[in-house]
Design a protein around this motif. Structure first.
Motif, PDB file in Angstrom:
ATOM      1  N   GLU A   1       2.646   3.956   2.539  1.00 50.95           N
ATOM      2  CA  GLU A   1       2.558   3.395   3.889  1.00 50.95           C
ATOM      3  C   GLU A   1       1.380   2.428   4.010  1.00 50.95           C
ATOM      4  O   GLU A   1       1.512   1.329   4.564  1.00 50.95           O
TER       5      GLU A   1
ATOM      6  N   ASN B   1       1.975  -0.940   1.943  1.00 54.05           N
ATOM      7  CA  ASN B   1       2.888  -1.879   2.598  1.00 54.05           C
ATOM      8  C   ASN B   1       2.282  -2.494   3.851  1.00 54.05           C
ATOM      9  O   ASN B   1       2.459  -3.684   4.138  1.00 54.05           O
ATOM     10  N   LYS B   2       1.545  -1.696   4.591  1.00 49.17           N
ATOM     11  CA  LYS B   2       0.913  -2.202   5.810  1.00 49.17           C
ATOM     12  C   LYS B   2      -0.176  -3.217   5.483  1.00 49.17           C
ATOM     13  O   LYS B   2      -0.297  -4.263   6.146  1.00 49.17           O
TER      14      LYS B   2
ATOM     15  N   GLU C   1       3.977  -6.188   2.156  1.00 48.54           N
ATOM     16  CA  GLU C   1       5.130  -6.019   1.272  1.00 48.54           C
ATOM     17  C   GLU C   1       5.984  -4.851   1.772  1.00 48.54           C
ATOM     18  O   GLU C   1       5.585  -4.101   2.660  1.00 48.54           O
ATOM     19  N   ASN C   2       7.133  -4.681   1.151  1.00 45.56           N
ATOM     20  CA  ASN C   2       8.019  -3.572   1.494  1.00 45.56           C
ATOM     21  C   ASN C   2       8.551  -2.976   0.195  1.00 45.56           C
ATOM     22  O   ASN C   2       9.694  -3.199  -0.189  1.00 45.56           O
TER      23      ASN C   2
ATOM     24  N   ASP D   1       8.677   0.469  -2.704  1.00 50.26           N
ATOM     25  CA  ASP D   1       8.697   1.925  -2.818  1.00 50.26           C
ATOM     26  C   ASP D   1       7.838   2.324  -4.016  1.00 50.26           C
ATOM     27  O   ASP D   1       8.181   2.016  -5.167  1.00 50.26           O
TER      28      ASP D   1
END
Length: 673
Positions: free
Chosen positions: A415, A418-419, A423-424, A426
């Motif tokens: 989390e 990505n924040k 980016e997004n 896994d």
């Protein structure tokens, strides 16, 4: 730092086949329901165990060494205050009870009476007393233990003592004391709820002062580490209070340990003798040959065998997978290479400078990460389905934290990353979020605009006698070349195992690190807290700062290579780490703050995680789930409680026992809350 232990990379895969064959690492007799044809015996049907290994025991100064290859033996020689039981819960070892004050800043341990120190000939020397724990920590501090970072800033006054003249007056200010003959008390700098985990670890093991000071160079207050005779690899260099004593250590031949008949818990030591036979890894079939000749009780299935499918089918009803683990292996960069004695390319200063400039460039490091096909690399030594599962993207383990709302530590890091980056991706185990040629080429073009000249060559050490490691190194080399159109070339510098050990594990000088990248890096946690991993890349205390060529502090306490650490992002990482470590009341907040540091390590590509410790398929006669289960500390290395059957354990029976054990463990964890 996990022991602060630097793991001997995949050398440990040989012996780990046998350690993980137990399924756990525990403390009481295993009790299960219907386990098919596999009978959970009260004792061990076979009394002697022989395993292959690298004979890597190099130091028995157990409170000083940070090598897992040492700790895995030393854990059997000397018991500490606490250990983990077969279900992963803390229990007393030499401490029969313990307590803390309300805020967990003072920990008091009451010792078992009558525990004996014995010589290597099993002659009684003295009783174990509280003063032995005081001596152990003082010796560790005076010898600048590589595991000291575990306790600096935790045990009151320890850091100050390590910078002192080592006088008795200076030692009196350290927060450890023998309250009476059987009571030892630790006073901490601040509340430390995980200190119980630390009490399972080697730096808090006891040493008898009278014996210690009979050894040259080991007198308290006058340490002489270079000439110390305490804790060498000679069986008579230490006293023993653990389940085993060292009988024989013949380098590149065998290590033999035998049951300590005076051990306080001798009734739970079922294996009378354990022998590690030297295996240099040159023959990929050596373990199979040893198993089928009756020497070894276990065998790993190697996908590199040309006849792997045929062999697997032969033993199909016994084949099962080794379980997940909390360790992290990966690739480090040498950010400040000074020596080029082991190189395939750096014959000119221009070539040396060009690679150093590239390694210090963030986009170049991102290109390396994107080009590295970890799946193919891991598949060299693991079945495809396991290779996918063991990939790890975060330099920490999922169980390092569990929030009140059920989030794992990996959830938190994902989390934050990505924040922070926008980016997004896994980042959970098994994923490959950065891999791909398109990404690699994009980062190469960005690096070119920032002055990096291609092609760039990277020296990487490889053990010349290990078929498996050579194949993995070639996989890495090939994927990086193909995914960068040969603009990044990994140079495989083949050396003997002893040379690699010296260059990678025994070197304590950051300016002597002689490679550009290295995969001989791995870590497993010392205690159940994110800090155990985060500390290893601290620019001031981190164990791996030598491996990355930067070091920690100079003799005056000033940061080494500070400008470069600032440029790369290590100092930013340090600020996040230290801020997180200030929080101890609100654990969810603490975990969230630590996640920021781990996310920063990934963002700056200061380390490239590859995988957890090698998993694979094994067949074994070792009784499942009969030993210590320990995600942290050294309890899991004990042969105490392990049992060996006459017959192979069927996979069906193993999974039944595993399911029963998991139910027991869940119930035990719930009860302990």
């Amino acid at each position: 730092m996990k022991n602060s232990k630097r793991i001997l990379s995949f050398f440990m895969a040989l012996v780990m086949v046998f350690l993980v064959a137990c399924g756990t690492k525990g403390s009481d007799n295993t009790k299960t329901g219907d386990s098919g044809n596999t009978k959970q015996t009260e004792g061990s049907e076979v009394k002697e165990l022989t395993v292959p290994g690298s004979n890597s025991l190099a130091s028995m100064d157990y409170v000083v060494t940070d090598k897992s290859s040492d700790s895995e033996w030393n854990a059997n020689f000397v018991d500490g205050l606490l250990e983990f039981d077969r279900l992963g819960q803390l229990k007393g070892a030499l401490a029969e009870s313990w307590k803390t004050n309300e805020d967990k800043s003072v920990w008091t341990f009451k010792l078992r009476p009558g525990v004996k120190w014995v010589t290597h000939e099993q002659v009684e020397y003295a009783d174990v007393t509280a003063e032995d724990f005081v001596t152990g920590l003082r010796h560790a501090a005076e010898f600048k233990s590589r595991t000291a970072g575990l306790l600096q800033g935790i045990v009151k006054g320890l850091s100050e003592f390590m910078a002192s003249d080592f006088s008795d007056a200076a030692w009196e200010k350290v927060g450890v004391k023998a309250v009476d003959k059987l009571t030892v008390e630790y006073t901490l700098e601040s509340p430390t709820p995980y200190f119980g985990d630390l009490a399972t670890y080697s730096i808090l093991l006891p040493i008898n002062r009278q014996f210690l000071e009979t050894k040259a160079g080991a007198k308290l207050g006058k340490p002489d580490p270079k000439n110390s005779a305490f804790g060498s690899t000679s069986p008579d260099s230490i006293l023993y209070n653990g389940g085993y004593v060292l009988e024989t250590l013949d380098d590149k031949s065998q290590i033999v340990i035998v049951k300590n008949q005076k051990y306080w818990d001798a009734k739970n030591v079922y294996l009378e003798k354990v022998t590690e036979v030297y295996d240099d890894g040159k023959d990929p079939y050596s373990i199979k040959k040893g198993f089928e000749s009756g020497t070894y009780p276990s065998m790993s299935m190697r996908p590199t065998w040309p006849d792997y499918a045929q062999i697997r089918k032969q033993y199909e009803e016994y084949v099962r997978e080794t379980p997940p683990n909390p360790s992290v292996y990966g690739m480090v960069f040498n950010f400040n290479r000074k020596v080029f004695n082991n190189t395939n390319y750096a014959t000119t200063k221009e070539a040396q400078d060009n690679t150093r400039t590239a390694v210090q460039n963030l986009n170049f490091r991102k290109a390396v990460r994107a080009a590295f096909d970890r799946q193919s690399y891991i598949e060299v030594d693991a079945p495809k389905q396991l290779a996918s599962q063991v990939k790890r993207n975060i330099n920490n383990f999922p169980e390092a934290a569990l929030t009140k709302d059920g989030k794992s530590y990996h959830d938190l890091v994902n989390e934050v990353y990505n924040k922070t980056t926008g980016e997004n991706v896994d980042l959970h185990d098994g994923q490959d979020p950065f891999y791909g040629k398109e990404n690699a080429m994009k980062f190469i073009e960005a690096a070119k605009k920032e002055g990096v000249k291609f092609p760039v060559h990277l020296d990487m050490l490889v053990i010349s006698t290990s078929d498996r490691l050579i194949k993995q190194a070639n996989s890495l080399k090939q994927s990086i070349a193909e995914n960068t159109d040969n603009q990044i070339i990994v140079e495989l510098v083949q050396r003997s195992k002893d040379e690699v050990h010296t260059l990678v594990y025994r070197n304590e000088d950051p300016s002597a690190v002689d490679y550009d990248i290295s995969t001989f890096t791995g870590w497993s946690p010392d205690y159940n807290d994110p800090k155990s991993f985060v500390d290893i890349y601290s620019p001031t205390t981190g164990a791996y700062m030598i491996n990355v060529g930067l070091g920690n502090l100079d003799e005056k306490g000033n940061p080494l290579n500070n400008d470069l650490k600032e440029k790369l992002g290590f100092n930013e990482y340090e600020k996040l780490y230290r801020e997180a470590d200030k929080e101890y009341k609100d654990l969810d907040k603490r975990y969230a703050e630590f996640a920021k540091a781990d996310a920063k390590l990934i963002e700056k590509v200061l380390f490239i995680p590859t995988q957890m410790q090698a998993r694979g398929e094994v067949i074994s006669k070792v009784q499942p789930y009969a030993g210590n289960y320990a995600l942290v500390g050294i309890s899991g290395s004990k042969y105490k409680l392990r049992k060996l059957n006459k017959d192979l354990v069927k996979a069906e029976d193993y999974y039944k026992i595993k399911a029963e054990w998991e139910k027991e463990r869940a119930a035990s964890a719930k009860k302990a809350q």
